[in-house]
Design a protein around this motif. Structure first.
Motif: not given
Lengths: 332, 503, 338
Positions: C201, C209, C211-214
């Motif tokens: 990612a 990545a 923003r997605a929470g990684f």
């Protein structure tokens, strides 16, 4: 009027590199003045610096040019060795062929021109691989580095090529008025030409533009491929001259001379404010970075209990230090 | 009429939000109220504080003062996690997707991460993804890589992803920018579907027609302040522009007197490009502004790129002032006096991190340098000054980077790049995308004055009001073919829109 | 996952097969058991390195310091074990070397993730520092005699392959088990952990990545830690296999490993790459460097051939990209809308 500031094209605003580097240079000089004044500030030391500096200084320019175009050139040392290797082999061959030793000067001149041509061709290969084939610069020059040193190894079977015409070393060690070494003169001449090209020619603006945004450059009607090819050719020429200087200093040619220079040139370019992303950097700052590097290098040599390998350690620390410093000064 | 139930609970209430960045006030006491299941529009020109407000609601920025009530909880400080837990989902313009990963992975990772998973269970991912696309009846191959999808499909993936993360309020930041008319309609269908499910939508836009079509209530910001919050039915187009800009605009058609008996400055004969367009013929006369419109994929952009030599045509011919020319590269086009203003200004039109001055002269270097390529400094400075003034590009120092300029000023720099080299034909692809209304009108005025001075102008756009008011003639493209030519004074916006979609 | 066309790996595989056939035809010695075993043995260390470089490149980074990390770890470990006359389990040697590697990897990771500096330049810098410590501070010289446990481990063999024609024997070193372990661990990490998917990612789009929470910084940091550990283990493997410790022996290997990984289809821009591809790429380069003797080409041609393969290999992929980008931008979209 503010618009008159335009007359100096590339005095980028908020660029502290020049100031920073001058401060660093001053610190080194003052430190040395305190610690090793007599040895450092001696004619011999400065002259030996003047002999050392051109060979990697030219390669540093080559690296800087490639980086301004948004790429990198890892093959500079390979190009330098290949062209000096071919020059060396030619000189030896031709010198044996000609009966009259007075003609040897022409042999040297021809060999040097051929070497520069080789550098140009190597650069051309890099440029074509990057622009026409589309290989990312780091991989293209990584591959061509292997290729160029591979050819040098094949030509020399891995040995050093010695027994050059003595005249060649003599020319390389010639000093104008017994003060200014010939390599330094060549270096200054080339530095001025490169600087002039970047600041005063259309090519210069185009180079920065291509480095900054290839797509927009294409849409603005710039011949992107041509500019990239020109840049790597220029890097090739600079590297080959540097190879010739190295050959005269060591009085031999070998496929693995100067391997530490790749890292050093990258270090110098970054120290000189060249942005690895492309589009930024100028030759006068790189010039100062070269001086700093030489001062530092010579200073370290004055402390004999420092093993030569400590230089590696110091270069690494300086490189990372400069990167972190740049990051911080920019974020403010 | 207002369809929102009057008693509906309020899902988001932001009151008196203030925010400044290093002394510059971005938001100065802004209020925003959104009810459950409401489609609310947040409108305003670029730089009015819309995006700052979104980022505060989603917790990306902290606020200086004010409070946010979400589902009845009051926050004076809100973190991204608080925001997400309360069901706020933002769909940014770039959709925040992973182009290199499959649709399935893109859909499922947020959920997996929220549940703090350590290991990947591919079956579970597929289940999550299938559930997600079912929510909006979206039919797509879950194993497809996202980089291979169209913009509209990517947007739907982003919406699906927001839905499975228990969205109660979906904020869409300028969602229609890169969509075709048809795709916009599909998006609106989805938005209505979400509304039925009780999800609120905050629709951020500055496109008048869309705001009126989709939203029930709207909030308009200007210079970081509320200027209006009301039901959409209470105002009309003119009011809307007025509230957005604070200025009144006269909308008038461009109707110059053209000598159609003269040799056209550009004549295109039977131009074709495989997979682009077929058998296109048209003429452009001195003083004209010719609009080419059509849906995305109709071949309009390809036609422009062909005329500019980026994708040279396979067959057909191009005449300039009656003389046949071959255009096989950008260089050919420029040498023949053709300029091109790309739709994606930031990546194709400008060198953002380079000086404004260099951006202006970049296409004109051979005229500013001598035979061996050395720049003439006097000419260079004169050229820069001239265009800064002529296009009134507002800058304190032309050595500054272009990215310091506003959208409108940036577009002027792109224009100056072409005007500075006596371009005879200027092709503009979406000339005012991302430009606020004030600058938009100024750019249109500049284009008109250029046309009046004799430059031929070709505008490629699907912004129908723009095409209607700026151009005097319009060509409509469909599936790569030229389907209609008309005078802009003869047709209304609605008719034009119908023309574009009809088969 | 559905693959619709033959992957890059397939073409590398074809290249390997055709190269092997050529060598077989010229020398008759390629498809002999002892040659295959020899190849596998010289494949071990580069392949371990390829695994760590693969992860780095997928994440969009570039690490050129791992040979230095490996050299420094193995040298320090060997020195320490020698000085304490260590006689225990060889596992401890790997643990110690891996830990040294971890420390150095953590330095890389910290510089790259905290200061957000370009990975290539950071690792060039740390490479220089590590080599400086090795050659300067530790004044490293070749250690001819290594601790017995390591010696024994290096000598251990799974089986011996004999060439029936000339009676030449080749030992299949037990160290190949280490390679298996590293490959399996890398595979599990990349495909079955959120960490591994996070690597992909980040390489695809690091803003998304975030923003997605990684946990992007943590993942980046841990990537370089992983590289450090694996490099330390690879260095130790090398010492055991060579039966002596040569501090400068690995230098320069970074370039061929990067080339091998890229040759296997990993994009230097990040986001894509497979283990199979990286292994095949490494194997291809191993064949070239090992088979020159079989073809009676002097070894000094090796550098030339390596360069040529790098250029051709990366050139083929890059040129395909150029060709596809010359096609019209709209074609892609219309295909998917249909």
């Amino acid at each position: 009027m503010k618009h008159d500031a335009l007359s100096s094209r590339k005095l980028q605003k908020n660029d502290n590199t020049l100031l920073n580097n001058l401060v660093v240079a001053a610190v080194i000089l003052i430190t040395m003045a305190i610690l090793k004044s007599s040895k450092f500030f001696s004619f011999t030391n400065f002259q030996s610096m003047a002999y050392q500096l051109p060979q990697y200084g030219l390669m540093a320019f080559a690296m800087a040019l490639a980086m301004i175009s948004g790429g990198i050139d890892l093959s500079i040392v390979g190009m330098a060795n290949l062209s000096s290797m071919i020059a060396a082999l030619m000189m030896i061959k031709l010198a044996n062929l000609i009966p009259n030793q007075n003609l040897i000067i022409y042999v040297i001149i021809i060999s040097c021109l051929i070497a520069i041509l080789i550098g140009l061709l190597c650069g051309l290969l890099n440029g074509l691989l990057i622009s026409k084939i589309g290989i990312p610069p780091i991989l293209a020059t990584l591959g061509s580095m292997q290729l160029f040193s591979g050819v040098s190894i094949i030509l020399s079977k891995g040995n050093a090529i010695n027994r050059l015409p003595p005249l060649y070393a003599k020319i390389g060690n010639y000093a104008l008025f017994n003060i200014v070494p010939l390599p330094l003169l060549i270096f200054i001449l080339l530095a001025l030409s490169v600087s002039f090209m970047l600041n005063k020619s259309a090519y210069g603006i185009k180079l920065y533009m291509v480095g900054s945004n290839t797509k927009a450059a294409k849409f603005s009607g710039l011949h992107v491929d041509k500019i990239i090819i020109q840049t790597y050719c220029l890097a090739g020429i600079l590297s080959s001259v540097s190879g010739l200087i190295m050959m005269s200093r060591l009085n031999s040619a070998k496929s693995d001379y100067g391997q530490q220079y790749t890292l050093q040139c990258l270090l110098i370019a970054i120290l000189g404010g060249v942005n690895p992303q492309g589009g930024h950097g100028n030759i006068s700052n790189v010039m100062i970075a070269i001086l700093i590097f030489q001062f530092l290098s010579s200073s370290i040599n004055m402390f004999p209990y420092f093993s030569n390998f400590y230089k590696l350690l110091i270069w690494g620390i300086v490189l990372l230090g400069v990167m972190i410093w740049n990051k911080y000064s920019k974020s403010r | 009429m207002d369809t929102t139930p009057q008693t509906a609970e309020i899902i988001l209430k932001a009151s008196n939000i203030k925010k400044s960045f290093s002394g510059v006030v971005a938001l100065d006491g802004v209020d925003l109220e959104i009810k459950k299941g409401e489609i609310h529009c947040l409108a305003g020109e670029n730089g009015c504080g819309k995006s700052t407000l979104i980022k505060i609601i989603s917790g990306v920025y902290g606020m200086d003062s004010g409070k946010i009530e979400l589902n009845g909880h009051t926050y004076h400080k809100i973190s991204p996690i608080d925001s997400i837990r309360n069901g706020v989902q933002v769909i940014y313009q770039d959709f925040s997707l992973f182009p290199n990963l499959s649709v399935m992975e893109n859909l499922a990772y947020n959920t997996e991460l929220a549940q703090k998973r350590t290991f990947v269970n591919w079956k579970r991912l597929r289940k999550i993804a299938e559930e997600a696309i079912r929510m909006i009846d979206f039919n797509i191959d879950l194993d497809q890589k996202v980089e291979l999808l169209s913009i509209a499909n990517r947007q739907q993936i982003a919406i699906c992803r927001a839905l499975i993360n228990d969205a109660k309020l979906i904020i869409m930041d300028e969602p229609t920018t890169a969509l075709t008319k048809k795709e916009v309609q599909n998006l609106f269908r989805i938005i209505k579907l979400l509304q039925v499910k009780g999800i609120s939508i905050l629709f951020v836009s500055h496109k008048i027609e869309e705001v009126f079509e989709i939203s029930e209530r709207l909030t308009i910001l200007r210079n970081g302040k509320n200027v209006l919050a009301c039901s959409t039915s209470e105002i009309d187009n003119q009011d809307f522009s007025y509230y957005m800009t604070g200025k009144k605009f006269e909308m008038s058609c461009y109707d110059p007197t053209i000598d159609y008996s003269a040799t056209p400055i550009l004549k295109v004969n039977n131009l074709s490009l495989k997979n682009g367009f077929n058998d296109i013929s048209f003429s452009l006369y001195r003083g004209e502004i010719l609009g080419i419109t059509g849906l995305l994929g109709s071949g309009r952009t390809e036609l422009a790129l062909s005329l500019f030599g980026i994708c040279p045509a396979d067959s057909g011919s191009i005449e300039l002032n009656g003389i046949d020319v071959k255009i096989t590269s950008v260089f050919d086009a420029i040498q023949n006096g053709i300029g091109y203003v790309p739709d994606d200004r930031l990546t194709e039109g400008l060198f953002l991190d380079q000086a404004i001055s260099d951006n202006i002269i970049v296409s004109n270097l051979e005229n500013l340098s001598n035979k061996i390529g050395i720049l003439d400094n006097k000419k260079r400075i004169a050229a820069i000054k001239e265009w800064l003034e002529k296009l009134s590009i507002k800058t304190s120092d032309p050595r500054d980077n272009v990215q310091t300029l506003s959208g409108g000023n940036q577009q002027r720099v792109v224009l100056s790049k072409w005007m500075s080299r006596n371009t005879a034909i200027l092709i503009l692809n979406g000339p005012t995308i991302g430009v606020d209304i004030g600058s938009k009108n100024e750019i249109h005025t500049i284009l008109r004055s250029l046309a009046e001075k004799g430059m031929g102008i070709l505008i490629i756009s699907d912004d129908l009001p723009e095409v209607l008011t700026t151009c005097n003639r319009i060509l409509i493209m469909k599936h790569g073919n030229l389907m209609g030519r008309l005078k802009s004074s003869d047709i209304s916006e609605l008719e034009l829109a119908r023309e574009c979609i009809s088969n | 996952m559905g693959k619709k066309r033959l992957g890059h790996e397939f073409y590398v595989f074809l290249a390997i097969v055709s190269l092997s056939l050529i060598i077989q035809a010229r020398s008759g010695q390629f498809f002999t058991l002892n040659n295959i075993v020899d190849l596998m043995v010289s494949f071990i260390v580069p392949a371990i390195f390829a695994m760590c470089e693969l992860i780095v490149i997928i994440s969009g980074g570039m690490d050129v310091s791992f040979p230095a990390v490996a050299s420094l770890s193995m040298f320090a470990t060997t020195k320490i074990l020698l000085s304490m006359n260590y006689t225990g389990n060889v596992f401890f040697a790997f643990l110690l070397s891996g830990s040294f590697g971890l420390i150095m990897g953590a330095i890389n990771g910290a510089l790259i993730s905290i200061f957000n500096l370009p990975a290539l330049i950071v690792t060039l810098g740390t490479q220089s520092i590590f080599m400086g410590i090795l050659q300067g501070a530790l004044n490293a010289q070749e250690i001819a005699e290594i601790p017995k446990v390591m010696f024994d481990f290096g000598n251990a063999k799974l089986f011996v392959a004999t060439n029936p024609l000339n009676g030449l024997k080749s030992n299949m070193s037990s160290s190949i088990l280490i390679l298996f372990a590293v490959v399996i661990i890398t595979y599990v990490f990349l495909h079955f952990t959120m960490w591994g998917r996070g690597v992909y990612a980040i390489g695809g789009d690091s803003n998304s990545a975030i923003r997605a929470g990684f946990k992007v910084k943590q993942i980046k940091f841990s990537i370089y830690c992983f590289v450090g550990i694996v490099a330390g283990i690879a260095g130790m493997t090398r010492v055991c296999m060579m039966q002596n410790c040569q501090p400068n022996n690995l230098i320069g290997m970074e370039m061929t490993v990067i080339a091998a990984v890229v040759l296997g289809g990993t994009s230097v821009k990040g986001g894509s790459g497979t283990i199979i591809g990286a292994l095949l790429g490494t194997f291809l380069l191993t064949i070239i460097s090992n088979s020159l003797l079989l073809l009676s080409i002097p070894t000094y041609w090796q550098s030339f051939f390596t360069g040529l393969i790098i250029i051709i290999g990366t050139g083929v992929t890059s040129f395909q990209l150029i060709l596809s980008s010359h096609r019209l931008p709209s074609m892609r979209k219309s295909k998917n809308e249909a």
